[in-house]
Structure formats: structure tokens, C-alpha cells
Design an enzyme around this catalytic site. Structure first.
Site, PDB file in Angstrom:
ATOM      1  N   HIS A 133       0.835  -1.201   0.000  1.00  0.00           N
ATOM      2  CA  HIS A 133       0.000   0.000   0.000  1.00  0.00           C
ATOM      3  C   HIS A 133       0.871   1.254   0.000  1.00  0.00           C
ATOM      4  O   HIS A 133       0.495   2.268  -0.596  1.00  0.00           O
ATOM      5  CB  HIS A 133      -0.920  -0.012   1.221  1.00  0.00           C
ATOM      6  N   LYS A 195      -9.317  13.517  -4.013  1.00  0.00           N
ATOM      7  CA  LYS A 195     -10.344  12.940  -3.159  1.00  0.00           C
ATOM      8  C   LYS A 195     -10.057  13.270  -1.702  1.00  0.00           C
ATOM      9  O   LYS A 195      -8.918  13.257  -1.260  1.00  0.00           O
ATOM     10  CB  LYS A 195     -10.346  11.422  -3.381  1.00  0.00           C
ATOM     11  N   ASP A 221      -5.558   1.136  -8.863  1.00  0.00           N
ATOM     12  CA  ASP A 221      -5.276   1.279  -7.441  1.00  0.00           C
ATOM     13  C   ASP A 221      -4.561   0.024  -6.964  1.00  0.00           C
ATOM     14  O   ASP A 221      -4.508  -0.972  -7.687  1.00  0.00           O
ATOM     15  CB  ASP A 221      -6.583   1.479  -6.659  1.00  0.00           C
ATOM     16  N   ASP A 225     -11.373  -2.285  -1.766  1.00  0.00           N
ATOM     17  CA  ASP A 225     -11.929  -2.835  -0.535  1.00  0.00           C
ATOM     18  C   ASP A 225     -13.454  -2.791  -0.606  1.00  0.00           C
ATOM     19  O   ASP A 225     -14.095  -3.717  -1.090  1.00  0.00           O
ATOM     20  CB  ASP A 225     -11.392  -2.071   0.663  1.00  0.00           C
ATOM     21  N   ALA A 227     -15.076  -0.714  -2.476  1.00  0.00           N
ATOM     22  CA  ALA A 227     -15.352  -0.252  -3.851  1.00  0.00           C
ATOM     23  C   ALA A 227     -16.021   1.111  -3.901  1.00  0.00           C
ATOM     24  O   ALA A 227     -16.474   1.535  -4.964  1.00  0.00           O
ATOM     25  CB  ALA A 227     -16.186  -1.276  -4.624  1.00  0.00           C
TER      26      ALA A 227
END
Length: 314
Positions: A133, A195, A221, A225, A227
Site C-alpha cells: 500500500h 479525493k 489502485d 476494498d 469499492a
């Protein structure tokens, strides 16, 4: 006479199909390992063959139920260490708890570092993982980390589609580097969704930076998770003139309302890899699964032979 260091691959229960595919690709049978549970839920691991002096790889993504799979991996590592394995390599296609990689507020934990400490203390000598991540998680370890990337696999898939007027879209500012690299491989321009995330698993679209009008957009991405981010982003891209939206990620976590959101979304196709197994109730016609078994298998062979792993990203 010195024993030649053997190569052995074991698997936990998190993703047995991927482990079988990797072992088949490498050309060795899966090691004889068994996971059992006591009546109160405690996990017990049994290694059914000698690993003394061997180079051992244990494949176990930290997917749902993440705590059980993490504990199973730690116990596997401990069992192999006590069985005198020469080197223990933890192959973690999906590194759970990675989203808490820094303190966002006072008194927050840093779970990505905690997991690194647990794996090292258990006895892992090397970590092989995919699409972390955050890249800095590699620095949380004081042992070697091989960070594999699924981008070449995803890029090859989209090249076959011959998209003539495409744009690569990062769903947030943190994923710009990943999106830019995919754009370079596919020779497509870049757009970014700005975002704001007021709380975990809640996203709010703020703005789209870049030209998407009249283009086929590919959102990328590291994981999907619930979505929410990816479906909201797709709707916003279409509002701004995109003619079609694809989504792709490495790790299909797909928890909570993800299935319904993807079914109802305007996304044309969702491309994921098999780092996490898709349960039957999560399989959709619009989800395409690409295998990372050959990439992991090549990494295992290179590490065992003491060859460079970086050539796998070309």
C-alpha cells in the site's frame, strides 16, 4: 560432505490455489504441512517432512480473516525455525494492515510496522510481497524485502485491448506514481482524482485533474476494498465526458458492499489479480482475474539461486 541447500514451498490456508500454481511453475511439490485448530480456535501447524538446511518459502496472503491468517503464518515460521530450516522466506502476496503505515492523528497505531516486527521476531529471514500500500513499508523491516509489482502483468492485459484513445486515472493523489508508470507502459496520458477521505472506507470526490473527455479511462489502485472510491470515481469520470471506464487493482479485498457497488456501477470491467482468492459469492461477469503465479515463481527461483529479482520488472 556438505548437503546442498534444497528448495521447499509450503502454503498456509489463505490461498491454496495460488500456492499450488506457484509450486507447479517452480517445479517442486508443495511441502507437507498441515493446519489444525483446537476447540477454542487456537491454531496448530505441523510440518510433515524434514526441512533441515533447506531454503523454505511459505506462501500466505494476509487476507480475510486477516488475524487468523497472520497467526497461522507466524506459527508456520516458528515451526520451520525450530525445525532448523536454513532460510525462511515469507511470501506474502497481500500484506494486511498496510493501510495504517503512519500516524494520521495523535495516538494512532502504525500496524504496518507492528506486522513487520512480528514477522521478524517469529524468525523470517526474508519477505517477498506484492504491491505494498505504501512503498516505505519496506523500510519497516531489518531483513531483506523483495517488493514485486503486478504492473507488467496488468499492462500486458490492457495492451491486448488496443485502446486507441485512453487515459490512466489515479483515484487519489497517493497513487499517482503507480498510475504514471502504467501510463508510460501503455503510452497514455495521466489524470488524477483529488479525493478527500473524512473517515476510513468513506470517500468524497473533490475534483478531476486532467482531460478525460472522449477517452476510455483506466482507473488503477493497489486494492479495492468496499469499492466506494472506485465506483464514485467511475461515475465522476463519465460525468466529465469519459466514454468508458475500466478499473484495475492488484488486491481484490472486496469487503462489505463491494459486490453490490460493482454490480450497479458503470464500470465496464474490473481487472484484478489472484493475490487474494475470490470467494464464489464475489465472482462477477465483469471481474477478470489475472494470475501472478509466474511472477512469484520467478522471484522464488531467482532468490533461491541468488540471482537478481529486479529483472522481473522489465
Amino acid at each position: 560432505m556438505k548437503k546442498e541447500r534444497g528448495l521447499k514451498i509450503f502454503t498456509g490456508t489463505a490461498n491454496h490455489p495460488l500456492s499450488e500454481e506457484v509450486a507447479s511453475y517452480v517445479g517442486v511439490p508443495l511441502g507437507l504441512g498441515e493446519t489444525k485448530r483446537f476447540s477454542d480456535g487456537e491454531i496448530s501447524v505441523y510440518i510433515g517432512e524434514s526441512v533441515r538446511g533447506d531454503d523454505v518459502f511459505v506462501i500466505q496472503p494476509l487476507c480475510n480473516p486477516v488475524n487468523d491468517h497472520l497467526m497461522e503464518l507466524l506459527i508456520y515460521i516458528d515451526a520451520l525455525k525450530r525445525a532448523s530450516a536454513k532460510r525462511i522466506n515469507a511470501v506474502i502476496p497481500y500484506y494486511g494492515y498496510a493501510r495504517q503505515d503512519r500516524k494520521m492523528r495523535a495516538r494512532d497505531p502504525i500496524t504496518a510496522k507492528l506486522i513487520a516486527d512480528l514477522l521478524t521476531t517469529a524468525g523470517a529471514d526474508r519477505i517477498i510481497c506484492m504491491d505494498l500500500h505504501a512503498g516505505q513499508i519496506q523500510g519497516f523491516f531489518n531483513i531483506p524485502v523483495d517488493h514485486l509489482l503486478s504492473l507488467p502483468i496488468i499492462a500486458r492485459y490492457f495492451k491486448q485491448k488496443n485502446i486507441k484513445n485512453g487515459v490512466i486515472v489515479s483515484p487519489d493523489l497517493g497513487g499517482v506514481t503507480r498510475a504514471r508508470e502504467l501510463g508510460e507502459r501503455l503510452k497514455m496520458p495521466l489524470a488524477i482524482i483529488d479525493k478527500r477521505r473524512p473517515e476510513p472506507n468513506v470517500a468524497e470526490i473533490m475534483n478531476v485533474i486532467g482531460d478525460v473527455e472522449g477517452k476510455e479511462a483506466i482507473m488503477i489502485d493497489d486494492l479495492i476494498d468496499t469499492a466506494g472510491t472506485i465506483t464514485m470515481g467511475a461515475e465522476e469520470l463519465l460525468r466529465r465526458g469519459a466514454v468508458a471506464v475500466y478499473a484495475c487493482c492488484t488486491h481484490p479485498v472486496l469487503s462489505g458492499p463491494a459486490k453490490e457497488r460493482l454490480m450497479q456501477s458503470p464500470i465496464k470491467e474490473v481487472v484484478v489479480t489472484n493475490t487474494i482468492p475470490l470467494n464464489n459469492n464475489l465472482k462477477l461477469d465483469k471481474i477478470t482475474v489475472l494470475s501472478v503465479a509466474s511472477l512469484i515463481g520467478d522471484a522464488i527461483k531467482s532468490i533461491h539461486k541468488e540471482h537478481s529479482v529486479s529483472k522481473l520488472f522489465d
